[in-house]
Design an enzyme around this catalytic site. Structure first.
Site, PDB file in Angstrom:
ATOM      1  N   THR A  87      -8.897  -5.756   3.516  1.00 34.78           N
ATOM      2  CA  THR A  87      -8.799  -4.861   2.366  1.00 34.78           C
ATOM      3  C   THR A  87      -9.808  -5.371   1.341  1.00 34.78           C
ATOM      4  OG1 THR A  87      -6.434  -4.524   2.779  1.00 34.78           O
ATOM      5  CG2 THR A  87      -7.253  -3.944   0.583  1.00 34.78           C
TER       6      THR A  87
ATOM      7  N   GLU B 275     -10.235   3.812   3.397  1.00 34.03           N
ATOM      8  CA  GLU B 275      -9.378   4.616   2.538  1.00 34.03           C
ATOM      9  C   GLU B 275      -9.752   4.297   1.097  1.00 34.03           C
ATOM     10  OE1 GLU B 275      -5.190   4.320   3.646  1.00 34.03           O
ATOM     11  OE2 GLU B 275      -5.568   5.751   5.270  1.00 34.03           O
TER      12      GLU B 275
ATOM     13  N   ASP C 187      -8.917   0.309   1.661  1.00 31.40           N
ATOM     14  CA  ASP C 187      -7.923  -0.066   2.678  1.00 31.40           C
ATOM     15  C   ASP C 187      -8.508   0.278   4.054  1.00 31.40           C
ATOM     16  OD1 ASP C 187      -5.441  -0.595   3.936  1.00 31.40           O
ATOM     17  OD2 ASP C 187      -4.873   1.517   3.762  1.00 31.40           O
TER      18      ASP C 187
ATOM     19  N   ARG D 148       1.217  15.057  13.016  1.00 31.54           N
ATOM     20  CA  ARG D 148       2.543  15.608  13.328  1.00 31.54           C
ATOM     21  C   ARG D 148       2.600  17.131  13.288  1.00 31.54           C
ATOM     22  NH1 ARG D 148       3.297  11.019  10.267  1.00 31.54           N
ATOM     23  NH2 ARG D 148       3.044  12.172   8.342  1.00 31.54           N
TER      24      ARG D 148
ATOM     25  N   ARG E 159      -7.955   3.581  13.052  1.00 33.80           N
ATOM     26  CA  ARG E 159      -7.114   4.758  13.334  1.00 33.80           C
ATOM     27  C   ARG E 159      -6.547   4.774  14.741  1.00 33.80           C
ATOM     28  NH1 ARG E 159      -5.882   5.990   8.314  1.00 33.80           N
ATOM     29  NH2 ARG E 159      -7.748   6.425   7.065  1.00 33.80           N
TER      30      ARG E 159
ATOM     31  N   HIS F 137      -3.975  13.963   0.804  1.00 33.92           N
ATOM     32  CA  HIS F 137      -4.147  13.015   1.925  1.00 33.92           C
ATOM     33  C   HIS F 137      -2.941  13.057   2.861  1.00 33.92           C
ATOM     34  CE1 HIS F 137      -5.040   9.352   4.152  1.00 33.92           C
ATOM     35  NE2 HIS F 137      -3.849   8.876   3.815  1.00 33.92           N
TER      36      HIS F 137
ATOM     37  N   GLU G 173     -10.174  12.304   7.387  1.00 29.14           N
ATOM     38  CA  GLU G 173     -10.021  13.630   6.794  1.00 29.14           C
ATOM     39  C   GLU G 173     -11.369  14.372   6.733  1.00 29.14           C
ATOM     40  OE1 GLU G 173      -7.832  11.290   3.624  1.00 29.14           O
ATOM     41  OE2 GLU G 173      -7.147  13.329   3.187  1.00 29.14           O
TER      42      GLU G 173
ATOM     43  N   TYR H 244       2.110   2.591  15.142  1.00 30.04           N
ATOM     44  CA  TYR H 244       2.804   2.819  13.865  1.00 30.04           C
ATOM     45  C   TYR H 244       4.234   3.344  13.999  1.00 30.04           C
ATOM     46  CZ  TYR H 244       2.764   7.913  13.106  1.00 30.04           C
ATOM     47  OH  TYR H 244       3.029   9.250  13.157  1.00 30.04           O
TER      48      TYR H 244
ATOM     49  N   GLU I 150      -9.079   4.008  -2.532  1.00 27.46           N
ATOM     50  CA  GLU I 150      -7.859   3.845  -3.329  1.00 27.46           C
ATOM     51  C   GLU I 150      -8.166   3.135  -4.648  1.00 27.46           C
ATOM     52  OE1 GLU I 150      -4.441   2.303  -1.298  1.00 27.46           O
ATOM     53  OE2 GLU I 150      -5.064   3.099   0.659  1.00 27.46           O
TER      54      GLU I 150
ATOM     55  N   GLN J 111      -3.773   2.229  14.865  1.00 26.59           N
ATOM     56  CA  GLN J 111      -2.664   2.760  14.067  1.00 26.59           C
ATOM     57  C   GLN J 111      -1.854   3.798  14.845  1.00 26.59           C
ATOM     58  OE1 GLN J 111      -4.061   4.357  10.338  1.00 26.59           O
ATOM     59  NE2 GLN J 111      -2.018   4.848   9.566  1.00 26.59           N
TER      60      GLN J 111
ATOM     61  N   ASP K 221       0.840  -1.187   0.000  1.00 29.27           N
ATOM     62  CA  ASP K 221       0.000   0.000   0.000  1.00 29.27           C
ATOM     63  C   ASP K 221       0.880   1.243   0.000  1.00 29.27           C
ATOM     64  OD1 ASP K 221      -2.483   1.221  -0.035  1.00 29.27           O
ATOM     65  OD2 ASP K 221      -2.518   1.454   2.140  1.00 29.27           O
TER      66      ASP K 221
ATOM     67  N   TYR L 212       1.207   5.724  -0.465  1.00 20.96           N
ATOM     68  CA  TYR L 212       0.804   6.909   0.296  1.00 20.96           C
ATOM     69  C   TYR L 212       1.033   8.083  -0.649  1.00 20.96           C
ATOM     70  CZ  TYR L 212       1.035   9.765   4.705  1.00 20.96           C
ATOM     71  OH  TYR L 212       0.831  10.648   5.746  1.00 20.96           O
TER      72      TYR L 212
ATOM     73  N   LYS M  31      -4.142  -2.181   9.784  1.00 19.72           N
ATOM     74  CA  LYS M  31      -4.489  -2.327   8.368  1.00 19.72           C
ATOM     75  C   LYS M  31      -4.643  -3.786   7.971  1.00 19.72           C
ATOM     76  CE  LYS M  31      -3.414   2.072   7.078  1.00 19.72           C
ATOM     77  NZ  LYS M  31      -4.224   2.941   6.203  1.00 19.72           N
TER      78      LYS M  31
END
Lengths: 414, 414
Positions: free
Chosen positions: B254, B196, B230, B139, B234, B130, B360, B241, B198, B237, B123, B125, B250
């Site tokens: 899927t 997600e 995906d 962050r 959260r 996003h 988001e 992560y 995708e 994660q 997968d 990014y 994850k």
């Protein structure tokens, strides 16, 4: 105690493959690859025994152990018991022994293949000394151990397509790197090529999607263990690994030893995980001794030179067992499959001579190693051969894994 | 321009499966799964055509497309040409058409299966909006885009064992999480379950271990594309992560759409990647238009309710194409295999209604969505159904992918 075999070389206390071991692998002798066990200095053709009706039908004529591994603990034990009986010194010297004898090959005459088809490969980070060492170098001593480290066996999914058997030559990887003071990254051969000394747990029984497994269930799913070298490109890793983890720095190759040593053979060597600094949550808690006392080492050989032992450590230094890693791996409902391979994470003991990677041994390249022939190494150079070795030491016998080695070829032009 | 078929429902300008499309999938009708294409409201049994000698032998009687996918671009095109001819309105109405007609099934009467055996799943990014959105939330705005993001398509290895076909129910995952102010983590059902949106690229031709492939070679290796959800936990994660990337957050599921839309069908919709903010290094540089103009959307349906469209975006917003991702994936010498699946990364457009995840859309749960029936959602609740949809819009026709949906089942007791 050594179990005696009529294959005399198996009775040498230094032999890695006594009757107590009976590991599983895949071999060929100029013909089609098929399943085997090792006994003394011989390789025993299990396809031939299956054909002769001396073993149950477990797909031993296939070029991978997956069919046998999927059959589960009762069949694994039945086959082990049968082989033990057939090869025991107490086995009567009659027609059956002639059949078994005709299925023996000299180990030096055969080729060993990848013992199973790797479904998916996961690599963990469960050695505390290693995590502290690497964390200190990458993030400083205050942030060495991530906050989650004492609560879950951290892992990432690796790449199954490049798991290869011992002896396969390894091409130095290309990749993108960036010097700290550079404006732009550049693309070229890895400059900081490294090993990681690990054990690999091989999954026999699958689990269902959506259904976590307990630590005890996880232990029962494990077929056996191999030595595992998680080749690593440190400069590529440093540039790529934030925020989604290692990717191309680990994807180019992983080498495993040719023989899967079964849980049954390792049973006498079970030992507990270290004392917990923080209590584990119930789903990951130890239910008994689930690590193993396995002596591990690394040797490095410059082209044309002799091997230098550069590390000696023990699997018992790990903080998490493979069963705990597998329980965590399935905790979200992730389906596990026959042929999944779980790397333990780098096995580093507390002392410098017990570190499992060059990154740690040379402290990021600052303190070069000196080989026995006087050459020095910060990281791996083209033509170098790295070999992992390991065995469990019993009273008067040892359980060996065979070699786990690879020689580095120069990178292709970038 | 619409290509006309004697299967009349294929000629409707709104039909997702006109003669221009001819996607590949796997179906069953109360019997063994085998390969198929979709035309209008029908599913065409390719195993029957192969048996009748109307198609070359490509393993169409197998329950996965891998054998066909491994045959490469010339065979892919030859089969497409043959199917186009057999189904064209210009095809003469004779014995052959009777044979083809007898291999047609009503789409509503068949079951669609996972179209290929997923070898490994990666997968990426690669959606810039996003990455900025998530980076800002995790962050802070100053560190939103990681330093490497504009130079390499960042990706991580996912879990192939839990890739499922549209319609498969998804069990809410369990996992370890830790509230910012808690002393200890806890284990229980995911509280921030997300999607997600995708695209997935399906690899047909393999590459060799040790040998990087160019962007053009990578593009030629891609068999086709699917929609891909995906599913993401959260809260799990956020805790797991660092430092090795997403793992159990994850790994539980899927979902992909049942039809692989071929590169040939998408050829008219090729479009360039966005202007580069920093020049890419040569091995990743665009060699032509390698993205596609594909309209994408997400709908959410609470149990017993009607669907609400919660996002509308386009694949053209991605910063990196699948060919660039694949070139990067092989750059270290990582061997790619037939059946590898590459997730694009979440497709988020610049505006809020174009975001591809609830994280988001609701900005981390702070701004709930309101569905058409008045219910609100921060994340996914049990019984909710999430569906991705997508099509490329041509002049008087569209190339559809079929549905990519899943309904959430309550977590097991932890």
């Amino acid at each position: 105690m050594l179990m005696s075999s009529w294959v005399e070389t198996a009775n040498d206390p230094q032999c890695p493959f006594p009757l107590n071991n009976l590991p599983f692998g895949v071999f060929s002798a100029g013909d089609a690859p098929r399943c085997a066990t090792a006994i003394g200095d011989k390789v025993l053709d299990l396809a031939a025994l299956q054909k002769a009706g001396l073993l149950p039908a477990c797909g031993f004529d296939e070029p991978a152990l997956n069919t046998f591994m999927a059959k589960g603990p009762q069949v694994w034990q039945a086959v082990r018991d049968r082989l033990t009986s057939l090869l025991s010194a107490e086995h009567e010297d009659g027609e059956t022994r002639l059949q078994v004898t005709s299925a023996l090959h000299e180990a030096c005459d055969v080729r060993l293949h990848l013992p199973f088809q790797v479904s998916e490969y996961t690599d963990f980070y469960a050695g505390k000394q290693h995590a502290i060492n690497v964390g200190t170098m990458f993030r400083g001593a205050e942030n060495a151990l991530p906050p989650n480290w004492l609560h879950i066996p951290i892992g990432y999914n690796g790449r199954a397509s490049t798991v290869v058997v011992s002896g396969t030559e390894i091409r130095r990887p290309l990749g993108q790197t960036k010097a700290p003071d550079a404006d732009m990254p550049s693309f070229g051969p890895c400059q900081r090529l490294d090993i990681e000394l690990e054990m690999g747990a091989v999954i026999g029984l699958p689990s269902n999607m959506g259904q976590p497994v307990s630590v005890d269930e996880a232990d029962a799913m494990i077929f056996g263990y191999v030595l595992l070298n998680d080749w690593s490109a440190r400069d590529i890793q440093a540039w790529e690994y934030q925020p989604l983890g290692p990717f191309q720095a680990k994807a180019f190759a992983t080498t495993i030893s040719p023989w899967i040593v079964t849980k049954a053979a390792l049973e006498p060597f079970r030992c507990p995980t270290p004392e917990r600094e923080k209590p584990l949550l119930p789903h990951l808690r130890d239910t008994g001794p689930m690590l193993y006392d396995i002596e591990l080492g690394v040797s490095m050989t410059a082209k044309g030179g002799a091997p230098t032992v550069i590390s000696q450590t023990n699997y018992r230094y790990m903080y998490y067992s493979a069963a705990q890693q597998l329980a965590h791996h399935s905790s979200s409902g992730c389906a596990m499959r026959t042929g999944d391979l779980l790397g333990s994470g780098t096995v580093s003991g507390p002392d410098k001579h017990q570190y499992g990677s060059l990154l740690e041994m040379t402290w990021g390249g600052k303190e070069p190693l000196t080989l026995d022939d006087g050459q020095t190494r910060r990281f791996i150079e083209d033509g170098d051969t790295l070999a992992l070795h390991g065995h469990a030491q019993g009273q008067g016998y040892r359980i060996g894994f065979g070699s786990c080695k690879g020689t580095i070829l120069p990178a292709f032009d970038s």
